[in-house]
Design a protein around this motif. Structure first.
Motif, PDB file in Angstrom:
ATOM      1  N   ARG A 152       6.237  -0.934  28.776  1.00  0.00           N
ATOM      2  CA  ARG A 152       5.566   0.112  28.002  1.00  0.00           C
ATOM      3  C   ARG A 152       4.448   0.827  28.744  1.00  0.00           C
ATOM      4  O   ARG A 152       4.061   1.938  28.355  1.00  0.00           O
ATOM      5  CB  ARG A 152       4.986  -0.484  26.708  1.00  0.00           C
ATOM      6  N   LEU A 153       3.896   0.206  29.795  1.00  0.00           N
ATOM      7  CA  LEU A 153       2.682   0.741  30.407  1.00  0.00           C
ATOM      8  C   LEU A 153       2.781   0.943  31.912  1.00  0.00           C
ATOM      9  O   LEU A 153       1.876   1.524  32.502  1.00  0.00           O
ATOM     10  CB  LEU A 153       1.500  -0.188  30.085  1.00  0.00           C
ATOM     11  N   ASP A 154       3.837   0.467  32.533  1.00  0.00           N
ATOM     12  CA  ASP A 154       3.969   0.667  33.980  1.00  0.00           C
ATOM     13  C   ASP A 154       4.052   2.162  34.292  1.00  0.00           C
ATOM     14  O   ASP A 154       4.567   2.956  33.500  1.00  0.00           O
ATOM     15  CB  ASP A 154       5.216  -0.044  34.510  1.00  0.00           C
ATOM     16  N   GLN A 155       3.543   2.540  35.461  1.00  0.00           N
ATOM     17  CA  GLN A 155       3.536   3.950  35.835  1.00  0.00           C
ATOM     18  C   GLN A 155       4.937   4.554  35.822  1.00  0.00           C
ATOM     19  O   GLN A 155       5.098   5.739  35.502  1.00  0.00           O
ATOM     20  CB  GLN A 155       2.920   4.104  37.227  1.00  0.00           C
ATOM     21  N   SER A 156       5.955   3.765  36.150  1.00  0.00           N
ATOM     22  CA  SER A 156       7.325   4.285  36.151  1.00  0.00           C
ATOM     23  C   SER A 156       7.786   4.680  34.758  1.00  0.00           C
ATOM     24  O   SER A 156       8.680   5.523  34.606  1.00  0.00           O
ATOM     25  CB  SER A 156       8.286   3.233  36.720  1.00  0.00           C
ATOM     26  N   VAL A 157       7.167   4.090  33.735  1.00  0.00           N
ATOM     27  CA  VAL A 157       7.479   4.422  32.346  1.00  0.00           C
ATOM     28  C   VAL A 157       6.540   5.507  31.829  1.00  0.00           C
ATOM     29  O   VAL A 157       6.965   6.460  31.166  1.00  0.00           O
ATOM     30  CB  VAL A 157       7.382   3.163  31.459  1.00  0.00           C
ATOM     31  N   MET A 158       5.251   5.359  32.147  1.00  0.00           N
ATOM     32  CA  MET A 158       4.251   6.266  31.597  1.00  0.00           C
ATOM     33  C   MET A 158       4.300   7.659  32.215  1.00  0.00           C
ATOM     34  O   MET A 158       4.046   8.652  31.533  1.00  0.00           O
ATOM     35  CB  MET A 158       2.858   5.670  31.776  1.00  0.00           C
ATOM     36  N   THR A 159       4.614   7.751  33.506  1.00  0.00           N
ATOM     37  CA  THR A 159       4.595   9.072  34.153  1.00  0.00           C
ATOM     38  C   THR A 159       5.564  10.044  33.491  1.00  0.00           C
ATOM     39  O   THR A 159       5.161  11.161  33.117  1.00  0.00           O
ATOM     40  CB  THR A 159       4.891   8.942  35.655  1.00  0.00           C
ATOM     41  N   PRO A 160       6.850   9.697  33.298  1.00  0.00           N
ATOM     42  CA  PRO A 160       7.729  10.635  32.592  1.00  0.00           C
ATOM     43  C   PRO A 160       7.322  10.842  31.134  1.00  0.00           C
ATOM     44  O   PRO A 160       7.520  11.927  30.584  1.00  0.00           O
ATOM     45  CB  PRO A 160       9.113   9.990  32.700  1.00  0.00           C
TER      46      PRO A 160
ATOM     47  N   ILE B 162       4.213  10.886  29.961  1.00  0.00           N
ATOM     48  CA  ILE B 162       3.091  11.832  29.972  1.00  0.00           C
ATOM     49  C   ILE B 162       3.570  13.226  30.320  1.00  0.00           C
ATOM     50  O   ILE B 162       3.109  14.227  29.753  1.00  0.00           O
ATOM     51  CB  ILE B 162       2.011  11.355  30.961  1.00  0.00           C
ATOM     52  N   ARG B 163       4.562  13.337  31.223  1.00  0.00           N
ATOM     53  CA  ARG B 163       5.145  14.650  31.548  1.00  0.00           C
ATOM     54  C   ARG B 163       5.716  15.308  30.290  1.00  0.00           C
ATOM     55  O   ARG B 163       5.426  16.467  29.988  1.00  0.00           O
ATOM     56  CB  ARG B 163       6.241  14.465  32.589  1.00  0.00           C
ATOM     57  N   ASP B 164       6.493  14.544  29.535  1.00  0.00           N
ATOM     58  CA  ASP B 164       7.092  15.094  28.323  1.00  0.00           C
ATOM     59  C   ASP B 164       6.042  15.366  27.262  1.00  0.00           C
ATOM     60  O   ASP B 164       6.158  16.318  26.477  1.00  0.00           O
ATOM     61  CB  ASP B 164       8.156  14.138  27.780  1.00  0.00           C
ATOM     62  N   PHE B 165       5.005  14.530  27.235  1.00  0.00           N
ATOM     63  CA  PHE B 165       3.882  14.719  26.311  1.00  0.00           C
ATOM     64  C   PHE B 165       3.257  16.100  26.522  1.00  0.00           C
ATOM     65  O   PHE B 165       3.041  16.863  25.571  1.00  0.00           O
ATOM     66  CB  PHE B 165       2.869  13.597  26.575  1.00  0.00           C
ATOM     67  N   TYR B 166       2.979  16.459  27.773  1.00  0.00           N
ATOM     68  CA  TYR B 166       2.335  17.748  28.042  1.00  0.00           C
ATOM     69  C   TYR B 166       3.305  18.916  27.932  1.00  0.00           C
ATOM     70  O   TYR B 166       2.892  20.034  27.592  1.00  0.00           O
ATOM     71  CB  TYR B 166       1.651  17.728  29.412  1.00  0.00           C
ATOM     72  N   ARG B 167       4.548  18.691  28.216  1.00  0.00           N
ATOM     73  CA  ARG B 167       5.519  19.776  27.990  1.00  0.00           C
ATOM     74  C   ARG B 167       5.563  20.135  26.511  1.00  0.00           C
ATOM     75  O   ARG B 167       5.616  21.313  26.146  1.00  0.00           O
ATOM     76  CB  ARG B 167       6.904  19.343  28.475  1.00  0.00           C
ATOM     77  N   GLN B 168       5.543  19.115  25.664  1.00  0.00           N
ATOM     78  CA  GLN B 168       5.526  19.381  24.226  1.00  0.00           C
ATOM     79  C   GLN B 168       4.208  20.018  23.814  1.00  0.00           C
ATOM     80  O   GLN B 168       4.175  20.961  23.020  1.00  0.00           O
ATOM     81  CB  GLN B 168       5.751  18.080  23.443  1.00  0.00           C
ATOM     82  N   ALA B 169       3.105  19.517  24.375  1.00  0.00           N
ATOM     83  CA  ALA B 169       1.785  20.059  24.020  1.00  0.00           C
ATOM     84  C   ALA B 169       1.648  21.515  24.450  1.00  0.00           C
ATOM     85  O   ALA B 169       1.013  22.321  23.770  1.00  0.00           O
ATOM     86  CB  ALA B 169       0.687  19.215  24.663  1.00  0.00           C
ATOM     87  N   LEU B 170       2.248  21.858  25.584  1.00  0.00           N
ATOM     88  CA  LEU B 170       2.167  23.228  26.093  1.00  0.00           C
ATOM     89  C   LEU B 170       3.217  24.138  25.469  1.00  0.00           C
ATOM     90  O   LEU B 170       3.270  25.335  25.777  1.00  0.00           O
ATOM     91  CB  LEU B 170       2.323  23.228  27.614  1.00  0.00           C
ATOM     92  N   GLY B 171       4.083  23.561  24.618  1.00  0.00           N
ATOM     93  CA  GLY B 171       5.083  24.370  23.951  1.00  0.00           C
ATOM     94  C   GLY B 171       6.289  24.672  24.809  1.00  0.00           C
ATOM     95  O   GLY B 171       7.004  25.653  24.576  1.00  0.00           O
ATOM     96  N   VAL B 172       6.543  23.828  25.843  1.00  0.00           N
ATOM     97  CA  VAL B 172       7.715  24.021  26.700  1.00  0.00           C
ATOM     98  C   VAL B 172       8.900  23.320  26.053  1.00  0.00           C
ATOM     99  O   VAL B 172       8.857  22.105  25.833  1.00  0.00           O
ATOM    100  CB  VAL B 172       7.463  23.433  28.104  1.00  0.00           C
TER     101      VAL B 172
ATOM    102  N   LEU C 267      12.354  21.352  25.456  1.00  0.00           N
ATOM    103  CA  LEU C 267      13.077  20.359  26.236  1.00  0.00           C
ATOM    104  C   LEU C 267      14.513  20.234  25.735  1.00  0.00           C
ATOM    105  O   LEU C 267      14.788  20.440  24.565  1.00  0.00           O
ATOM    106  CB  LEU C 267      12.400  18.980  26.126  1.00  0.00           C
ATOM    107  N   ARG C 268      15.420  19.903  26.653  1.00  0.00           N
ATOM    108  CA  ARG C 268      16.786  19.578  26.249  1.00  0.00           C
ATOM    109  C   ARG C 268      16.806  18.182  25.650  1.00  0.00           C
ATOM    110  O   ARG C 268      15.826  17.435  25.703  1.00  0.00           O
ATOM    111  CB  ARG C 268      17.707  19.628  27.467  1.00  0.00           C
ATOM    112  N   ARG C 269      17.928  17.782  25.105  1.00  0.00           N
ATOM    113  CA  ARG C 269      18.028  16.456  24.491  1.00  0.00           C
ATOM    114  C   ARG C 269      17.806  15.348  25.510  1.00  0.00           C
ATOM    115  O   ARG C 269      17.336  14.273  25.150  1.00  0.00           O
ATOM    116  CB  ARG C 269      19.384  16.297  23.820  1.00  0.00           C
ATOM    117  N   ASP C 270      18.168  15.597  26.775  1.00  0.00           N
ATOM    118  CA  ASP C 270      17.979  14.559  27.790  1.00  0.00           C
ATOM    119  C   ASP C 270      16.559  14.535  28.326  1.00  0.00           C
ATOM    120  O   ASP C 270      16.228  13.765  29.211  1.00  0.00           O
ATOM    121  CB  ASP C 270      18.973  14.737  28.943  1.00  0.00           C
ATOM    122  N   GLY C 271      15.689  15.427  27.781  1.00  0.00           N
ATOM    123  CA  GLY C 271      14.286  15.437  28.187  1.00  0.00           C
ATOM    124  C   GLY C 271      13.987  16.408  29.294  1.00  0.00           C
ATOM    125  O   GLY C 271      12.826  16.604  29.651  1.00  0.00           O
TER     126      GLY C 271
END
Length: 467
Positions: free
Chosen positions: A437-445, A447-457, A459-463
């Motif tokens: 749940r917290l390793d960088q390999s899990v958190m980095t993508p 957080i990427r999707d978190f900001y894409r959603q926050a910025l209104g970008v 996403l496709r179903r696969d993210g």
């Protein structure tokens, strides 16, 4: 002031405690993304040493300061004492700034030291006090008009107008979200038709769970929740509370505010002996509106005879617990070491040598310390007024206890102290939980999707991002 119009990258303006390690760690998690990051200095305290990859906006007086007079140490102490008598708030600010600077200078960073390219500092000139800027923000130094005018909502409004961010992200409510709300009110009062940037407010710790019970804070929290476009928090409990205070926006991923952890690197700091063989107990020393470290000390004192061979390490220690801990040490009751200043690695090393971790409070978020205990194999005992139950397998990987039930806390501590199988099995499972749940390999993508959603970008179903 120069224009940033030529910059094409998504621009994010953080309004956050720029001297906080949590702010530094969150911003660090964005370094590999192609964002134009800005950070507003909310008070005169120096920025944390690990703040990198941002433009730091530091409000500064327009007029040059008089040349400094060289004073002896005795003269400096006498001057500070006179200031404390005349203006306690200003003296507190000076001491806090000096302590923060000392911590920053003595802290070791696992990454290279920041360069001028990593942290761009923009000085924002200040020409006078705007009466509209004098609003209550819930900060300890709000009575200091100079600080309020220099770092308050009027100056923030000017920075927002200059930077023109695609997203404002406030980290924490009582100081930073309230500040953004006040700046928003000023901008709308001056130009009712102005368009305020998209605003994301992140809840830290007790921002809503505790302060939402106070009538005055509840009004401000409701105003924030009704004004923001996006709300984020680190547990499901606080998402429901945000909704109850009027948030009507989309549901963002629930992510730990500490950002990702390099789990493999942390494991190199860990004692390889199983927790059942460790002779150290970690204790959180908070003693404030929420922290109840005096209760933790009372628990330890009850089991003093069984702790003769143990070292007790207290960190983030308040004045009362510190004094009591030193009394118990001087009397030979407990072998307590109080940590006043330490690097993050040093704290992790202590967790990696600990059998158990004890933290009592009446309010908290997930608590980064609980996650660090789980990461390093220390069996966590945390009050159920935090979000720990969203990470624990109750009774197996940790104990969530009521803060007002002393006997239950003692019983659970005794079990963690004596049940070798419990703590050893918990360490294995907790590492798996943290890694998943917290390793960088899990958190980095995430957080990427978190900001894409926050910025209104979109996403496709696969993210993946749509173009």
């Amino acid at each position: 002031m120069s224009s940033f119009q030529e910059v094409k990258r998504p621009r994010i303006l953080f309004v956050a405690m720029h001297h906080s390690v949590h702010t530094a760690r969150w911003i660090e998690s964005l370094r590999e993304f192609d964002f134009d990051l800005h950070l507003y200095a909310v008070d005169p305290t120096p920025a944390h040493a690990n703040i990198r990859g941002v433009t730091l906006h530091v409000p500064t007086p327009m007029y040059p300061a008089p040349p400094k007079q060289e004073l002896s140490r005795r003269q400096r102490v006498a001057r500070l004492f006179r200031q404390a008598v005349a203006n306690p708030n200003e003296a507190f600010r000076v001491i806090r700034a000096k302590v923060a600077d000392t911590v920053a200078r003595h802290s070791r960073s696992p990454s290279p030291p920041p360069s001028t390219e990593d942290k761009r500092v923009r000085e924002v000139p200040f020409t006078g006090i705007d009466p509209m800027a004098m609003v209550r923000l819930g900060r300890s130094d709000e009575s200091n008009e100079a600080i309020m005018a220099l770092h308050g909502p009027d100056m923030l409004a000017r920075v927002i107008a200059e930077v023109q961010p695609d997203l404002i992200h406030s980290l924490e409510f009582q100081h930073n979200a309230y500040l953004v709300l006040a700046a928003r009110d000023l901008m709308h009062a001056r130009s009712p038709s102005c368009s305020f940037p998209r605003w994301l407010a992140t809840n830290w710790g007790s921002d809503i769970y505790h302060f939402g019970r106070d009538e005055a804070h509840a009004r401000q929290i409701r105003r924030v929740c009704e004004a923001i476009d996006l709300y984020s928090c680190e547990c499901r409990r606080d998402l429901a509370l945000g909704r109850s205070f009027g948030y009507r926006g989309p549901e963002l991923p629930v992510l730990a505010n500490s950002g990702g952890i390099d789990v493999d690197a942390a494991q190199r700091l860990r004692d390889q002996a199983p927790p059942s063989q460790r002779k150290l107990i970690m204790v959180k020393g908070y003693d404030h509106f929420a922290g109840r470290a005096m209760v933790s000390l009372a628990v330890l004192e009850r089991f003093a005879d069984r702790l003769k061979d143990y070292e007790i390490v207290m960190f983030s220690v308040g004045a009362r617990p510190r004094a009591r801990a030193l009394e118990l040490k001087a009397a030979g009751v407990l072998n307590i070491r109080v940590i006043d200043i330490a690097t993050h690695d040093e704290i992790l090393e202590c967790f990696g040598r600990a059998r158990a971790y004890l933290a009592i409070s009446i309010s908290d978020g997930i608590s980064t310390s609980v996650l660090e205990a789980m990461l390093m194999g220390a069996f966590p005992i945390q009050t159920n007024t935090s979000c720990c139950e969203e990470w624990f397998v109750q009774g197996e990987t940790g104990f969530a206890v009521a803060p007002d039930d002393f006997e239950v806390i003692c019983a659970q501590f005794e079990r963690a102290l004596t049940d070798d199988t419990l703590v050893d099995k918990a360490a294995i499972r907790n590492l798996e939980i943290i890694r998943s749940r917290l390793d960088q390999s899990v958190m980095t993508p995430a957080i990427r999707d978190f900001y894409r959603q926050a910025l209104g970008v979109p996403l496709r179903r696969d993210g993946s991002e749509t173009r």
